[in-house]
Scaffold this active site. Structure first.
Site, short mmCIF file in Angstrom:
data_model
loop_
_atom_site.label_atom_id
_atom_site.label_comp_id
_atom_site.label_asym_id
_atom_site.label_seq_id
_atom_site.Cartn_x
_atom_site.Cartn_y
_atom_site.Cartn_z
N CYS A 168 -113.55 43.24 -21.82
CA CYS A 168 -113.10 42.88 -20.47
C CYS A 168 -113.85 41.64 -19.98
O CYS A 168 -114.98 41.72 -19.50
CB CYS A 168 -113.33 44.05 -19.51
SG CYS A 168 -112.82 43.65 -17.83
N CYS A 171 -114.74 41.68 -16.28
CA CYS A 171 -115.89 42.53 -15.93
C CYS A 171 -117.20 41.87 -16.33
O CYS A 171 -118.19 41.94 -15.62
CB CYS A 171 -115.81 43.88 -16.65
SG CYS A 171 -114.19 44.62 -16.67
N ASP A 172 -117.23 41.25 -17.51
CA ASP A 172 -118.52 40.85 -18.09
C ASP A 172 -118.71 39.34 -18.26
O ASP A 172 -119.84 38.89 -18.48
CB ASP A 172 -118.66 41.49 -19.49
CG ASP A 172 -118.59 43.01 -19.42
OD1 ASP A 172 -119.01 43.55 -18.39
OD2 ASP A 172 -118.09 43.63 -20.37
#
Ligand code: FAD
Ligand code: NAP
Length: 349
Positions: A168, A171-172
């Site tokens: 992701c 997300c990261d």
């Protein structure tokens, strides 16, 4: 007391089903998923796959433009403050999902932030068990649990999960470990292009590693990847091993050219997997018929019926073909109408 309809899942399919069943006075109960480390790691936190992405440019009704004022007025202030800032290109995935959730709530949908971990569809009312040990009974059930990201299954991939290996980018991607390093993205679909494009904001170069010599992604997304000077294609190639150590996490990737068999080590700070998804059906314990690819089987053409009467399925958990937010919302609507009509035929509503 038995619920009229329980909806399991909180992506576009679940919220569309909730909006329609709520407006049919069925007072739906939605299990939106639990906030756990396991769900975080596998990408099945509440609000589904779109909550893991940036701009959504193809959901009708949300053209590019400044939606801020509308968002401020439509979504509870406490939730709004958690959302990524609006960039103006279109609606973002998290914004769209919060809007859907709010719309379902506005019509009286009740929401529980927990997973359904077990079902008993052998007798009616159906029984559903939650992660925190509660049981709920339901006259009808809509399964809208979507899908989660796949990994290749390499031991080195497992070793460096959360230390440079991710599925992701949103997300990261902004983590310091990726900034100004090379980044590797595996896959050739829309997700891979989207991840690679997003990661160019942080990495000095992004290598897209694809097992064939043509992308599966839609034409507009292909053009985006191929014309981006920071994205370098590694065609006919596979990830053989993630390289790294305990102190630094990921430091590189060994790639294999599938045509020539040659391997090369690429220095990089991260490896992002974007190789498709697996439907979330394990909690069903084999009680619904699945397709040979593991998706819930729709048993009647153009209906959301499953192998158990009174249980309906919507969205990506039952669709290995279209897998779009709009089609998930569409089948979510269909499942609500199917459930309403079925309940009426039973004389329960
Ligand atoms: P999901 O969105 O997968 O949501 C299901 C959710 O249900 C899970 O996340 C979880 O919270 C919950 N759940 C799962 N199991 C349980 C359980 N046992 N109990 C309770 N709750 C549970 N499509 C587009 O149309 N446009 C795009 O721009 C686009 N971008 C995308 C970008 C990315 C990175 C990805 C991965 C996908 C993208 N898609 C896009 C595809 C789109 O996100 C999906 O088609 C859509 O989200 C499917 O919706 P769904 O409701 O079926 O399930
Ligand atoms: P996908 O379309 O199934 O693509 C998966 C990619 O990973 C393919 O290129 C596939 O290669 C590759 N792959 C699969 N297994 C692999 C393996 N074991 N090793 C190496 N490569 C492997 O999945 P997706 O990109 O996640 O998209 C899912 C759905 O969401 C699609 O319907 C897509 O349109 C939608 N989506 C839309 C958008 C958007 O519209 N902006 C963004 C993201 C996702 P092959 O090509 O060789 O099969």
């Amino acid at each position: 007391m038995s619920e009229n309809v329980v909806i399991i899942g909180s992506g576009p399919a679940g919220w569309a089903a909730a909006i329609y069943t709520a407006r049919a006075n069925l007072t739906p109960l939605v299990y939106e998923g639990a906030i756990t480390e396991e769900n975080q790691t596998q990408g099945t936190l509440p609000l589904g796959q779109l909550n893991l992405t940036t701009e959504v440019e193809n959901y009708p009704g949300f053209p590019a433009g400044n939606l801020c004022q509308y968002l401020d007025s439509a979504i509870e202030t406490s939730l709004r403050s958690y959302m990524a800032p609006h960039l103006g290109h279109g609606v973002s995935g998290p914004e769209l999902m919060e809007l859907m959730r709010q719309q379902a709530k506005n019509f009286g949908t009740r929401i529980v932030t927990d997973d359904i971990v077990k079902v008993d569809f052998k007798a009616r009312p159906f029984k559903l068990s939650t992660r925190d040990g509660k049981t709920v009974e339901a006259a009808s059930v809509i399964v809208a649990t979507g899908a989660r990201a796949n990994y290749l299954g390499l031991p080195s991939e497992d070793r460096f999960k959360n230390r440079g290996v991710s599925a992701c980018a949103v997300c990261d991607g902004a983590l310091p470990r990726f900034r100004n390093h090379a980044i590797v993205v595996i896959g050739g679909g829309d997700s891979a292009v989207e991840e690679a494009t997003y990661l160019t904001k942080f990495g000095k170069v992004v290598y897209m590693v694809h097992r064939r010599d043509a992308l599966r992604a839609s034409k507009i997304m292909q053009e985006r990847a191929l014309s981006n000077p920071k994205i370098k294609m590694k065609w006919n190639s596979a990830l053989e091993e993630v390289l790294g150590d305990d102190t630094n996490g990921v430091t590189g990737a060994r790639l294999k050219n599938l045509k020539t068999g040659a391997t090369e080590n690429v220095e990089c700070g991260g490896v992002f997997l974007a190789i498709g998804h697996t439907p979330n059906t394990a909690f069903l314990g084999g009680q619904l018929a699945l397709t040979d690819k593991g998706y819930v089987k729709w048993t009647t053409p153009a209906r959301t019926y499953t192998s158990v009467e009174g249980v309906f399925a919507a969205g990506d958990v039952a669709d290995d073909y279209y897998r779009q937010a709009i089609t998930a919302a569409g089948t979510g609507c269909m499942s609500a109408l199917d459930a309403e009509r079925w309940l009426a035929a039973q004389g329960t509503h």
